[in-house]
Design a protein around this motif. Structure first.
Motif, PDB file in Angstrom:
ATOM      1  N   UNK A  16       3.944  -8.838   1.313  1.00  0.00           N
ATOM      2  CA  UNK A  16       3.015  -8.276   0.324  1.00  0.00           C
ATOM      3  C   UNK A  16       1.823  -7.645   1.030  1.00  0.00           C
ATOM      4  N   UNK A  17       1.287  -8.358   2.015  1.00  0.00           N
ATOM      5  CA  UNK A  17       0.141  -7.839   2.754  1.00  0.00           C
ATOM      6  C   UNK A  17       0.460  -6.561   3.503  1.00  0.00           C
ATOM      7  N   UNK A  18       1.666  -6.510   4.108  1.00  0.00           N
ATOM      8  CA  UNK A  18       2.064  -5.306   4.841  1.00  0.00           C
ATOM      9  C   UNK A  18       2.145  -4.103   3.913  1.00  0.00           C
ATOM     10  N   UNK A  19       2.617  -4.322   2.704  1.00  0.00           N
ATOM     11  CA  UNK A  19       2.773  -3.224   1.752  1.00  0.00           C
ATOM     12  C   UNK A  19       1.425  -2.777   1.189  1.00  0.00           C
ATOM     13  N   UNK A  20       0.548  -3.735   0.895  1.00  0.00           N
ATOM     14  CA  UNK A  20      -0.716  -3.425   0.219  1.00  0.00           C
ATOM     15  C   UNK A  20      -1.786  -2.938   1.190  1.00  0.00           C
ATOM     16  N   UNK A  21      -2.024  -3.710   2.241  1.00  0.00           N
ATOM     17  CA  UNK A  21      -3.191  -3.447   3.074  1.00  0.00           C
ATOM     18  C   UNK A  21      -3.012  -2.261   4.012  1.00  0.00           C
ATOM     19  N   UNK A  22      -1.759  -1.949   4.383  1.00  0.00           N
ATOM     20  CA  UNK A  22      -1.574  -0.765   5.221  1.00  0.00           C
ATOM     21  C   UNK A  22      -1.934   0.503   4.461  1.00  0.00           C
ATOM     22  N   UNK A  23      -1.536   0.566   3.192  1.00  0.00           N
ATOM     23  CA  UNK A  23      -1.894   1.726   2.374  1.00  0.00           C
ATOM     24  C   UNK A  23      -3.402   1.803   2.164  1.00  0.00           C
ATOM     25  N   UNK A  24      -4.022   0.650   1.946  1.00  0.00           N
ATOM     26  CA  UNK A  24      -5.470   0.630   1.755  1.00  0.00           C
ATOM     27  C   UNK A  24      -6.209   1.085   3.010  1.00  0.00           C
TER      28      UNK A  24
ATOM     29  N   UNK B  19      -9.912   3.163   5.522  1.00  0.00           N
ATOM     30  CA  UNK B  19     -10.258   2.975   6.922  1.00  0.00           C
ATOM     31  C   UNK B  19      -9.725   1.679   7.486  1.00  0.00           C
ATOM     32  N   UNK B  20      -9.449   1.699   8.794  1.00  0.00           N
ATOM     33  CA  UNK B  20      -8.887   0.511   9.450  1.00  0.00           C
ATOM     34  C   UNK B  20      -9.912  -0.639   9.508  1.00  0.00           C
ATOM     35  N   UNK B  21     -11.141  -0.300   9.850  1.00  0.00           N
ATOM     36  CA  UNK B  21     -12.157  -1.329  10.078  1.00  0.00           C
ATOM     37  C   UNK B  21     -12.450  -2.140   8.828  1.00  0.00           C
ATOM     38  N   UNK B  22     -12.683  -1.494   7.708  1.00  0.00           N
ATOM     39  CA  UNK B  22     -13.044  -2.214   6.479  1.00  0.00           C
ATOM     40  C   UNK B  22     -11.970  -3.203   6.073  1.00  0.00           C
ATOM     41  N   UNK B  23     -10.716  -2.730   6.047  1.00  0.00           N
ATOM     42  CA  UNK B  23      -9.627  -3.594   5.595  1.00  0.00           C
ATOM     43  C   UNK B  23      -9.385  -4.717   6.595  1.00  0.00           C
ATOM     44  N   UNK B  24      -9.472  -4.401   7.881  1.00  0.00           N
ATOM     45  CA  UNK B  24      -9.267  -5.424   8.911  1.00  0.00           C
ATOM     46  C   UNK B  24     -10.272  -6.569   8.772  1.00  0.00           C
ATOM     47  N   UNK B  25     -11.542  -6.226   8.676  1.00  0.00           N
ATOM     48  CA  UNK B  25     -12.576  -7.265   8.629  1.00  0.00           C
ATOM     49  C   UNK B  25     -12.509  -8.047   7.311  1.00  0.00           C
ATOM     50  N   UNK B  26     -12.260  -7.347   6.200  1.00  0.00           N
ATOM     51  CA  UNK B  26     -12.119  -8.046   4.924  1.00  0.00           C
ATOM     52  C   UNK B  26     -11.006  -9.095   4.996  1.00  0.00           C
TER      53      UNK B  26
ATOM     54  N   UNK C 171     -20.348  -6.008  12.954  1.00  0.00           N
ATOM     55  CA  UNK C 171     -21.347  -5.417  13.847  1.00  0.00           C
ATOM     56  C   UNK C 171     -20.820  -5.247  15.278  1.00  0.00           C
ATOM     57  N   UNK C 172     -19.570  -5.591  15.509  1.00  0.00           N
ATOM     58  CA  UNK C 172     -19.036  -5.566  16.869  1.00  0.00           C
ATOM     59  C   UNK C 172     -18.041  -4.442  17.123  1.00  0.00           C
ATOM     60  N   UNK C 173     -17.343  -3.967  16.079  1.00  0.00           N
ATOM     61  CA  UNK C 173     -16.314  -2.955  16.294  1.00  0.00           C
ATOM     62  C   UNK C 173     -16.615  -1.692  15.488  1.00  0.00           C
ATOM     63  N   UNK C 174     -16.041  -0.575  15.911  1.00  0.00           N
ATOM     64  CA  UNK C 174     -16.202   0.709  15.237  1.00  0.00           C
ATOM     65  C   UNK C 174     -14.905   1.110  14.539  1.00  0.00           C
ATOM     66  N   UNK C 175     -15.029   2.070  13.623  1.00  0.00           N
ATOM     67  CA  UNK C 175     -13.863   2.600  12.929  1.00  0.00           C
ATOM     68  C   UNK C 175     -13.007   3.416  13.903  1.00  0.00           C
ATOM     69  N   UNK C 176     -11.737   3.592  13.562  1.00  0.00           N
ATOM     70  CA  UNK C 176     -10.834   4.400  14.373  1.00  0.00           C
ATOM     71  C   UNK C 176     -11.297   5.852  14.388  1.00  0.00           C
ATOM     72  N   UNK C 177     -11.539   6.378  15.583  1.00  0.00           N
ATOM     73  CA  UNK C 177     -11.983   7.764  15.723  1.00  0.00           C
ATOM     74  C   UNK C 177     -10.904   8.727  15.223  1.00  0.00           C
ATOM     75  N   UNK C 178      -9.662   8.411  15.500  1.00  0.00           N
ATOM     76  CA  UNK C 178      -8.564   9.274  15.057  1.00  0.00           C
ATOM     77  C   UNK C 178      -8.512   9.331  13.536  1.00  0.00           C
ATOM     78  N   UNK C 179      -8.718   8.193  12.863  1.00  0.00           N
ATOM     79  CA  UNK C 179      -8.687   8.173  11.402  1.00  0.00           C
ATOM     80  C   UNK C 179      -9.869   8.959  10.821  1.00  0.00           C
ATOM     81  N   UNK C 180     -11.034   8.820  11.424  1.00  0.00           N
ATOM     82  CA  UNK C 180     -12.210   9.543  10.931  1.00  0.00           C
ATOM     83  C   UNK C 180     -12.002  11.046  11.026  1.00  0.00           C
ATOM     84  N   UNK C 181     -11.475  11.521  12.154  1.00  0.00           N
ATOM     85  CA  UNK C 181     -11.250  12.955  12.331  1.00  0.00           C
ATOM     86  C   UNK C 181     -10.166  13.439  11.380  1.00  0.00           C
ATOM     87  N   UNK C 182      -9.101  12.664  11.218  1.00  0.00           N
ATOM     88  CA  UNK C 182      -7.999  13.060  10.345  1.00  0.00           C
ATOM     89  C   UNK C 182      -8.422  13.139   8.886  1.00  0.00           C
TER      90      UNK C 182
END
Length: 580
Positions: free
Chosen positions: A143-151, A156-163, A264-275
């Motif tokens: 369930x998590x693989x289906x839901x959170x990857x799309x989110x 963004x990778x960072x928000x979903x990862x930390x949540x 406060x320790x990690x940044x968002x994916x640069x590739x995702x931001x540019x894309x």
């Protein structure tokens, strides 16, 4: 003017220095989160350990002994009580279920809350419930693989990862205080869902932070952190071996407490931001990285095409300043009409339907889904039955963990020297062969201790190989899909793996019935994967694809190719870029 695919993110990382201070700090902080993913995956081996047991006798607790009076004797067994009566010289035997519960021992006096199995009596007719808890964890992962990857593709990778990481900490801690098995099972399913959200988004952050020539190294380092996370479960479990399983659960949960400060320790994916057209955020990260690595910002953005991309985006905002800006991801064209600049920016988003429409990508996806299922059922199956192998259960689990270290070294050599596809074929062949040999030795041992030990050794060899293959296909799958379909592709593959993961816990029960059967099933499945991998394209030394059209052409040209017989030379231009 350059299209978004002309913004070469790999060139940004090379210009910053592939292993600069900024990247090293980010990678280390992110990889530590892998421990939170690994700790709860296999902790059930200790939390749900199955001790020896027998029906409880209110008057005598002797292990399996018969108790008799003048006319009747009783024998207390695992799941029943056998009564034998003698009347007029005729013996009458009858059995009944346990009436006073169970007594646990292993081999010393065993407290009834040292594992949740003994606390809630999940034995005999209730033994399947113990495996259901792990199956629910795997279901939660699907369930998590289906839901959170799309989110994470959307937000963004960072928000979903930390949540997800923070919720893992809270759920794992709450699990230690559940009063019954039903709530425990629910908590395990939630743990699986958010563990998968944490892990998959984390893998994307890692892969998208480095250029293509170092992706393999990063994946191997991730495997080393995963292995360390599994290995440290053993000493922690040994320390708490005489205490309630709840103390072990609290300890494992607290190892994720640092997720509360991870934002406060990690940044968002640069590739995702540019894309996704997040220009200001992407520029801020590049500036921060340049400052940390002591690099010239103008040089970094110039060699990568980011400067032109930024200028074109700003031009669009000026032309359409009263309209909502459309994020730029895949195509951008410009021309002059009547002296005015006309810029067309469109977002190319992909869905599961697009994946199914492409015949080549769909067939390759089916192969990868079966490979993920095979790797999952084999990897977790071997670890979950480790307590039933010959020898000490703590030692067996620890050995099953540390064989992943040489697997990481072998993976790094194979994927760097030969590529992803040959590495996957080699690992699956070794695993299938080793497990089939282990099955033959187990079946023909006949009590021979040397053959039993050899069977355990070959099982560990199989564990070594399946670890290398699992890590390889994890990297391989990320490289098979375009940027805005990557999380969907990986998510579906991970969801397929949960099918194997949900079945794997029952290998413990199957091994009790026929010790040879799990190894035979695992071995045959690995052999099938090794053959079907020949249909897959090789991804080694290819840039991550941006569009579905790129993928289709790439799949068409590279199927059935085995690059292991030719030397992979990096052309002079790439060498110069890397040195820059």
């Amino acid at each position: 003017m350059p299209a978004v695919e002309d913004v070469d993110v790999d060139k940004i990382w090379r210009a910053l220095g592939k292993w600069g201070s900024y990247q090293r700090r980010q990678l280390i902080v992110e990889m530590v989160a892998i421990w939170s993913c690994s700790l709860h995956m296999l902790s059930i081996v200790f939390l749900g350990y199955k001790p020896d047991h027998e029906c409880k006798n209110a008057y005598n607790s002797s292990n399996g002994q018969a108790h008799s009076n003048n006319s009747m004797s009783r024998r207390f067994e695992k799941c029943s009580i056998t009564y034998t009566t003698n009347e007029t010289g005729v013996s009458i035997v009858s059995t009944t279920d346990c009436t006073d519960g169970w007594r646990y021992f292993d081999p010393e006096p065993y407290s009834e809350d040292r594992s949740f199995i003994s606390e809630w009596d999940l034995v005999c007719e209730r033994k399947e419930l113990a495996e259901v808890s792990q199956t629910l964890l795997m279901l939660g992962q699907g369930i998590g693989a289906f839901v959170f990857t799309s989110l994470s593709d959307r937000y963004g990778r960072k928000r979903i990862h930390i949540m997800c990481h923070v919720i893992i900490f809270c759920v794992a801690l709450a699990t230690a205080f559940v009063p019954n098995f039903t709530l425990f099972a629910v908590m395990r399913m939630l743990t699986g869902a958010f563990q998968q959200g944490t892990g998959l988004t984390l893998s994307l952050l890692l892969i998208e932070m480095v250029p293509r020539e170092t992706r393999g190294t990063v994946e191997v380092c991730s495997l080393l952190f995963w292995t360390t996370g599994i290995a440290i479960v053993t000493p922690i479990a040994y320390i708490f071996r005489n205490l309630s399983w709840r103390y072990l659960q609290i300890c494992l949960a607290c190892l994720s407490a640092w997720s509360l400060i991870e934002w406060w320790l990690i940044d968002e994916s640069l590739r995702w931001l540019i894309a996704n057209g997040r220009i200001k955020e992407a520029k801020a990260i590049i500036l921060r990285a340049c400052k940390t690595n002591k690099k010239n910002f103008d040089h970094v953005v110039s060699v990568s095409g980011f400067r032109e991309y930024e200028l074109n985006y700003e031009t669009k905002l000026e032309v359409k300043k009263d309209e909502r800006a459309v994020p730029l991801t895949d195509t951008m064209t410009s021309n002059k009409e009547n002296g005015n600049t006309k810029i067309d920016m469109s977002v190319k988003q992909y869905t599961v339907i697009d994946l199914v429409k492409s015949k080549r990508i769909f067939i390759s996806s089916l192969i990868m889904w079966f490979a993920w299922t095979t790797n999952s059922i084999t990897y977790y199956g071997i670890m979950l039955i480790s307590s039933s192998l010959a020898g000490n259960r703590f030692l067996n689990f620890f050995l099953g963990s540390i064989v992943e270290y040489p697997a990481a070294a072998a993976e790094l050599y194979l994927i760097t020297r030969y590529g992803r596809k040959p590495a996957s074929i080699i690992f699956h062949t070794i695993c299938g062969t080793a497990l089939i040999i282990a099955t033959i030795l187990t079946t023909t041992a006949g009590g021979n201790s040397a053959m039993v030990i050899c069977s355990t050794v070959f099982t560990l060899i199989g564990k070594f190989a399946i670890t290398g293959s699992f890590s390889t296909i994890f990297l391989y799958t990320h490289e098979l899909y375009p940027t805005n379909m990557r999380n969907v592709g990986v998510g579906l593959s991970s969801t397929a793996a949960r099918v194997g993961g949900m079945v794997a816990p029952f290998s413990r029960n199957l091994a009790e019935i026929a010790a040879w059967s799990p190894g035979l099933v695992f071995g045959i499945m690995c052999a099938i994967v090794a053959v079907t991998m020949f249909w897959m394209p090789e991804t080694h030394r290819y840039e991550l694809p941006q569009t579905l059209e790129e993928c289709e052409q790439w799949y068409k040209e590279n199927r059935f190719h085995l690059p292991c017989c030719r030397k992979h030379d990096v052309d002079k231009t790439e060498v110069d870029q890397q040195m820059t």
